[in-house]
Design a protein around this motif. Structure first.
Motif, PDB file in Angstrom:
ATOM      1  N   GLU A  38       0.831  -1.204   0.000  1.00  0.00           N
ATOM      2  CA  GLU A  38       0.000   0.000   0.000  1.00  0.00           C
ATOM      3  C   GLU A  38       0.867   1.255   0.000  1.00  0.00           C
ATOM      4  N   GLU A  59       6.706 -13.118  -2.870  1.00  0.00           N
ATOM      5  CA  GLU A  59       5.664 -12.546  -2.016  1.00  0.00           C
ATOM      6  C   GLU A  59       5.583 -11.040  -2.186  1.00  0.00           C
ATOM      7  N   ARG A  62       3.991 -10.382  -5.621  1.00  0.00           N
ATOM      8  CA  ARG A  62       2.560 -10.676  -5.615  1.00  0.00           C
ATOM      9  C   ARG A  62       1.779  -9.567  -4.913  1.00  0.00           C
ATOM     10  N   GLY A  63       2.269  -9.112  -3.752  1.00  0.00           N
ATOM     11  CA  GLY A  63       1.584  -8.043  -3.033  1.00  0.00           C
ATOM     12  C   GLY A  63       1.495  -6.769  -3.852  1.00  0.00           C
ATOM     13  N   VAL A  65       1.665  -6.529  -7.227  1.00  0.00           N
ATOM     14  CA  VAL A  65       0.784  -6.740  -8.377  1.00  0.00           C
ATOM     15  C   VAL A  65      -0.679  -6.625  -7.956  1.00  0.00           C
ATOM     16  N   ASN A  66      -1.032  -7.268  -6.860  1.00  0.00           N
ATOM     17  CA  ASN A  66      -2.427  -7.234  -6.410  1.00  0.00           C
ATOM     18  C   ASN A  66      -2.871  -5.818  -6.062  1.00  0.00           C
ATOM     19  N   GLU A  67      -2.031  -5.093  -5.321  1.00  0.00           N
ATOM     20  CA  GLU A  67      -2.410  -3.745  -4.898  1.00  0.00           C
ATOM     21  C   GLU A  67      -2.457  -2.792  -6.086  1.00  0.00           C
ATOM     22  N   THR A  69      -2.930  -3.509  -9.357  1.00  0.00           N
ATOM     23  CA  THR A  69      -4.024  -3.791 -10.297  1.00  0.00           C
ATOM     24  C   THR A  69      -5.398  -3.521  -9.679  1.00  0.00           C
ATOM     25  N   ASP A  70      -5.490  -3.605  -8.335  1.00  0.00           N
ATOM     26  CA  ASP A  70      -6.746  -3.225  -7.685  1.00  0.00           C
ATOM     27  C   ASP A  70      -7.034  -1.747  -7.885  1.00  0.00           C
ATOM     28  N   GLU A  93       0.514 -17.606 -11.645  1.00  0.00           N
ATOM     29  CA  GLU A  93      -0.179 -17.124 -10.461  1.00  0.00           C
ATOM     30  C   GLU A  93      -0.199 -15.605 -10.303  1.00  0.00           C
ATOM     31  N   LEU A  94       0.564 -14.893 -11.117  1.00  0.00           N
ATOM     32  CA  LEU A  94       0.578 -13.439 -11.018  1.00  0.00           C
ATOM     33  C   LEU A  94      -0.072 -12.831 -12.255  1.00  0.00           C
ATOM     34  N   ALA A  95      -0.838 -11.771 -12.045  1.00  0.00           N
ATOM     35  CA  ALA A  95      -1.525 -11.092 -13.157  1.00  0.00           C
ATOM     36  C   ALA A  95      -0.546 -10.160 -13.858  1.00  0.00           C
TER      37      ALA A  95
END
Length: 453
Positions: A38, A59, A62-63, A65-67, A69-70, A93-95
């Motif tokens: 964040e 890890e 991944r964190g 990428v998720n944050e 792309t959100d 597993e990763l976008a």
């Protein structure tokens, strides 16, 4: 708006990418990753393409990428990473949209970025002028707001649970009460159940720089998962041991204190330093000259005493087969022999094997680890076995994640669980304790003492 964002721990790669993209690139140093994804995304602006890496583990990636792309669903994501055996897991597993080697030349790097930019435009995720250089700012247009985004958060809020003392209680009394309150430690020394075998493991290498200390640390970490607070790691590299530095620990005592207190269990326990991953450390001598205060026989007595207190005792030895290393081998049940793919290292291991067999000091359980293996070394595992005259039990591939974890003060098997080197080290742990599977869904990551909370 800067269309491109780089999050990386590599100053060299950052400099190179700045040369290619100029003012169109915004960089967030990898140090901010420790504050959480964040925090990174808060500083990211509104990029169109983000490049993550190199030197970011799974890890962390991944964190991010998720944050990212959100918050920015139309973002193009490029992972900058070596082409390693676990790359398929990352892609599945990763976008992400692309993987870029950090060693790709400038032409290939720009070609991939341009192709992704065109793809985003073609699919309505961006406009062509989004990728133009931002307009130059006049000095008067600059505001402190842009600088404040990188400022550390102010500590204005009082943490929950802390209240001011009542008005009728003097401040001195409140301080006295806090001072007298007992400190609760989060760990204890579980008793070793009667009949439970205690195992001692010496980690041995013919030369320095083979990765012996890294394996020792991760071995202790893995065994502590099944025997929490019943594992002790002894730094018996008496002159230049650096386990506490690698784990970012401030030692309570050292091996000099421990050998002096070996006959007194209560005093001995006070010389141990506890690690948050559930094991204890006997720190090395604080300076090389103090190594003379640890006779070889005293080291053997210390190992025997610790075996009566702990389920597992791991001894990180001095490189070579000096007197202290031989004594350690005499008092252990297992030995982990570590070597790299250099022919001098391999021949030295063969000599070690021959000597230990000749004098009857080869432990019953032997584990041969080929560390930092590399397909480009000119040797194969079969060549290695031919040179040392023994089979290789565990092959640990070369990986930048090892150095990254060490520099962060975190054991590799709890820092980047998907890394091939971490998986190989886990197999070594399981050779000694077959039930040592990770049991925590959230792997603990210990901050260095100088990292922000």
């Amino acid at each position: 708006m800067t269309p491109y964002l780089l999050v990386s721990r590599s100053a060299e790669y950052e400099s190179r990418l700045r040369g290619l993209l100029g003012e169109r690139l915004r960089v967030i140093p990898g140090e901010f990753v420790r504050l959480g994804p964040e925090s990174v995304v808060d500083r990211a602006g509104e990029p169109r393409i983000v490049l993550l890496g190199p030197i970011l583990n799974y890890e962390e990636t991944r964190g991010l990428v998720n944050e990212l792309t959100d918050r920015h669903p139309n973002l193009g994501v490029v992972v900058v990473r070596e082409q390693r055996s676990d790359l398929e897991d990352w892609v599945d597993e990763l976008a992400m949209h692309a993987v870029l080697s950090p060693n790709a030349n400038d032409e290939a790097t720009l070609e991939l970025i341009d192709r992704l930019s065109e793809w985003l435009v073609a699919h309505g995720r961006a406009a062509m002028d989004d990728f133009d250089a931002p307009p130059e700012l006049e000095i008067d247009d600059l505001s402190f707001a842009s600088l404040e985004t990188f400022a550390e958060p102010e500590l204005d809020d009082v943490p929950a649970g802390i209240e001011d003392p009542p008005a009728d209680v003097p401040a001195e009394s409140a301080s006295d009460e806090l001072a007298q309150a007992p400190v609760q430690q989060a760990w204890d020394f579980p008793p070793l159940a009667s009949g439970t075998p205690s195992e001692a493991i010496a980690v041995v290498a013919p030369k320095g720089g083979q990765g012996k200390t890294t394996l020792s640390i991760n071995l202790a970490t893995g065994l502590a998962e099944i025997a929490p607070n019943s594992v002790v790691l002894v730094d018996a590299d008496l002159q230049f041991g650096d386990i506490t530095a690698a784990l970012a620990l401030v030692p309570e005592g050292t091996i000099v204190d421990a050998v002096a207190a070996a006959d007194d269990e209560l005093v001995l326990k006070t010389t141990l330093t506890h690690h948050d991953d559930g094991f204890f450390v006997v720190a090395s001598a604080p300076s090389p000259e103090l190594a003379d205060h640890v006779p070889a026989a005293a080291l053997g007595a210390l190992i025997e005493r610790l075996r009566r207190l702990f389920r597992y005792v791991i001894v990180d030895t001095t490189p070579g087969l000096g007197e202290h290393s031989l004594i350690a081998l005499e008092h252990v049940t297992d030995a982990v022999f570590v070597m790299n793919m250099g022919v001098p290292s391999l021949r030295a291991v063969r000599t070690e094997f021959e000597l230990l067999n000749a004098i009857g000091l080869m432990p019953v359980n032997r584990h041969v680890v080929l560390n930092m293996s590399d397909r480009l070394s000119g040797l194969t595992a079969r060549d290695v076995e031919h040179i040392i005259g023994a089979p290789v039990d565990v092959e640990v591939p070369r990986s930048s994640a090892v150095l990254l974890a060490s520099n962060r003060g975190v054991p590799l098997i709890h820092d980047d669980v998907r890394d091939p080197a971490a998986k190989a080290i886990r197999s070594l742990v399981q050779r000694i304790a077959p039930d040592a599977f990770p049991k925590r869904s959230i792997i603990h990551r210990k901050r260095r003492s100088n990292e922000p909370e």
